[in-house]
Design an enzyme around this catalytic site. Structure first.
Site, mmCIF file in Angstrom:
data_model
loop_
_atom_site.group_PDB
_atom_site.id
_atom_site.type_symbol
_atom_site.label_atom_id
_atom_site.label_comp_id
_atom_site.label_asym_id
_atom_site.label_seq_id
_atom_site.Cartn_x
_atom_site.Cartn_y
_atom_site.Cartn_z
ATOM 1 N N ASP A 162 -11.035 -23.867 13.014
ATOM 2 C CA ASP A 162 -10.674 -22.488 13.360
ATOM 3 C C ASP A 162 -9.501 -22.391 14.333
ATOM 4 O O ASP A 162 -8.358 -22.466 13.933
ATOM 5 C CB ASP A 162 -11.936 -21.781 13.892
ATOM 6 C CG ASP A 162 -11.756 -20.278 14.079
ATOM 7 O OD1 ASP A 162 -10.680 -19.770 13.763
ATOM 8 O OD2 ASP A 162 -12.695 -19.615 14.551
ATOM 9 N N HIS B 284 -18.287 -17.669 10.562
ATOM 10 C CA HIS B 284 -19.018 -17.457 11.823
ATOM 11 C C HIS B 284 -20.458 -16.978 11.590
ATOM 12 O O HIS B 284 -21.390 -17.600 12.082
ATOM 13 C CB HIS B 284 -18.296 -16.515 12.797
ATOM 14 C CG HIS B 284 -16.923 -16.961 13.151
ATOM 15 N ND1 HIS B 284 -16.675 -18.194 13.732
ATOM 16 C CD2 HIS B 284 -15.712 -16.374 12.993
ATOM 17 C CE1 HIS B 284 -15.370 -18.325 13.921
ATOM 18 N NE2 HIS B 284 -14.762 -17.240 13.477
HETATM 19 ZN ZN LIG Z 1 -10.935 -17.458 12.190
#
Ligand SMILES: [Zn+2]
Length: 448
Positions: free
Chosen positions: A321, A270
């Protein structure tokens, strides 16, 4: 002279990292590419024909397989990342080694249909609800490794240390099954996991929330000793940054740097809410960046500084994800399109750079350095995107990379070859006969 086990593929168009090459013959033996010949205008006799644009196999560098069970259901109502997490925990509570195997097999089959040849599974549901150990303390990890084998793809099991609900707090009731108690106990359990032809073992730190600062080094050392990949969720939420500053007087990136976590085998996942100094620390240490833009937009996280990170030396890779969708081409295109919206200018990422993120750099982040290029010596992992579908017909073949990244979808993946084995042929999975049904049954088993 042709080896008896040699298989020949004829690629109508091949992506050779910088350009589209028409008419390429690829020979493979024992799962590896042994020769690549260009200027082959017609398929050699007996060759497997891959019509369309063939890319090196795609790497999905960040997955939580069980989040696939949330698809659709979390799109009702409002909330934040933190309210979404409560729903996610309610699914995690229901997983057993058997139900998780069934779900992951179906999810990895969906990935194969989307052209994914390697997945990085960020795995933290280790123990039974409440924290009791299974007879095999790695039963859940083993279920994921078996699921990848059944779906025909490679896996890097990023076994994740998750010890705390945040900065000195014990795990919550939901989180008890994630925790080994201490990083030492985590390391002891992980050390039992064995690598296989299709499976590698890496480490992960769930986040600076979930691993106390004084135990970060234990996880980093375990990965260092094995030369294994080390992944960590990093600054996905501003609340994490605020809590870290409160507890330690520094940013999560600074904390990781202080405890030896950053480096070229480490990937921050991220990397959304960073300071300029964080960007320099990550880039300067060669730490990678895994962006998951379809999840980041789904969870209203924000847009991370991926361009600045790349400029400072942090290679980019991509992950689906939470599996709001599983489509690496969509992840790739989102990197450029999100930047366009933010900056109101175009041209931040080329299609070539995004394909490198989706393949070579993703594989490197997962410890499969020998995958991600169509060249002799590499793994025979190939993904073919149709250039004659309703979405992709029209552009000149030499613009195949731009067409694949900016117009194609997972539905355009025609062939997926993993280690010389045709896992997806003409859009159908060869090992899991009915992937939608497998998904429906596996998700249904977790309902209620
Ligand atoms: Zn994750």
């Amino acid at each position: 002279m042709t080896h008896p086990h040699t298989r020949t593929y004829w690629l109508e168009h091949a992506w050779l990292d910088t350009h589209v090459e028409p008419g390429v013959a690829v020979e493979a033996a024992d799962g590896r590419i042994t020769a690549v010949r260009t200027d082959v205008p017609a398929p050699p006799p007996g060759a497997e024909i891959l019509r369309g644009l063939t890319l090196p196999g795609l790497a999905n560098a960040h997955s939580h397989a069980f989040h696939r069970a949330l698809r659709g259901t979390v799109q009702v109502g409002s909330g934040t990342f933190w309210t979404w997490r409560e729903v996610m925990y309610s699914v995690a509570d229901k997983l057993t080694p058997e139900t998780y195997h069934a779900l992951a097999r179906a999810v990895y089959a969906e990935m194969a249909l989307a052209g994914v040849t390697s997945v990085g599974e960020f795995h933290y549901v280790h123990h039974a609800p409440g924290g009791a150990r299974y007879a095999d303390p790695n039963a859940m990890g083993e279920a994921l490794i078996a699921a990848a084998a059944d779906a025909g793809i490679r896996i890097t099991l990023l076994d994740t240390a998750y010890l705390s609900s945040g900065f000195g707090q014990p795990p919550t009731a939901h989180q008890l099954r994630f925790s080994d108690g201490t990083a030492e106990a985590w390391a002891e359990r992980c050390s039992v996991l064995k690598e296989r032809d299709h499976a590698r073992i890496g480490a992960a730190i769930h986040s600076v929330r979930a691993v106390p600062a004084d135990q970060l080094e234990t996880v980093a050392r375990w990965a260092e000793e094995r030369r294994a990949p080390l992944h960590v969720h990093l600054s996905e939420q501003t609340a994490e940054n605020d809590a870290c500053r409160e507890a330690h007087g520094c940013t999560p990136t600074q904390l990781l740097a202080l405890h030896g976590v950053l480096g070229p085998r480490t990937t921050g996942v991220h990397n959304t809410h960073l300071t300029a100094e964080d960007v320099s620390l990550i880039g300067g240490s060669g730490t990678g960046t895994c962006m998951c833009p379809t999840t980041e937009r789904d969870l209203a996280d924000g847009i991370g500084p991926a361009v600045a990170l790349q400029n400072e030396g942090s290679p980019l890779c991509l992950g689906s994800d939470s599996h709001a969708v599983i489509d690496l081409l969509e992840e790739a295109r989102a990197m450029e399109l999100d930047e366009r919206l933010r900056t109101r200018t175009r041209g931040h990422w080329t299609a070539a750079a995004l394909l490198r993120a989706a393949s070579a750099d993703g594989h490197a982040a997962l410890g499969w350095q020998e995958a991600g290029a169509i060249e002799a010596g590499g793994l025979a992992d190939l993904t073919t995107v149709a250039l004659d579908s309703v979405r992709t017909a029209g552009p000149l073949p030499r613009l195949g990379a731009e067409t694949a990244v900016f117009a194609a979808s997972a539905a355009d993946v025609r062939h997926t070859v993993v280690g010389g084995r045709h896992v997806v042929r003409d859009g159908a999975h060869t090992l899991v006969p009915d992937v939608p049904q497998a998904l429906a049954q596996a998700v249904d088993a977790l309902r209620g």
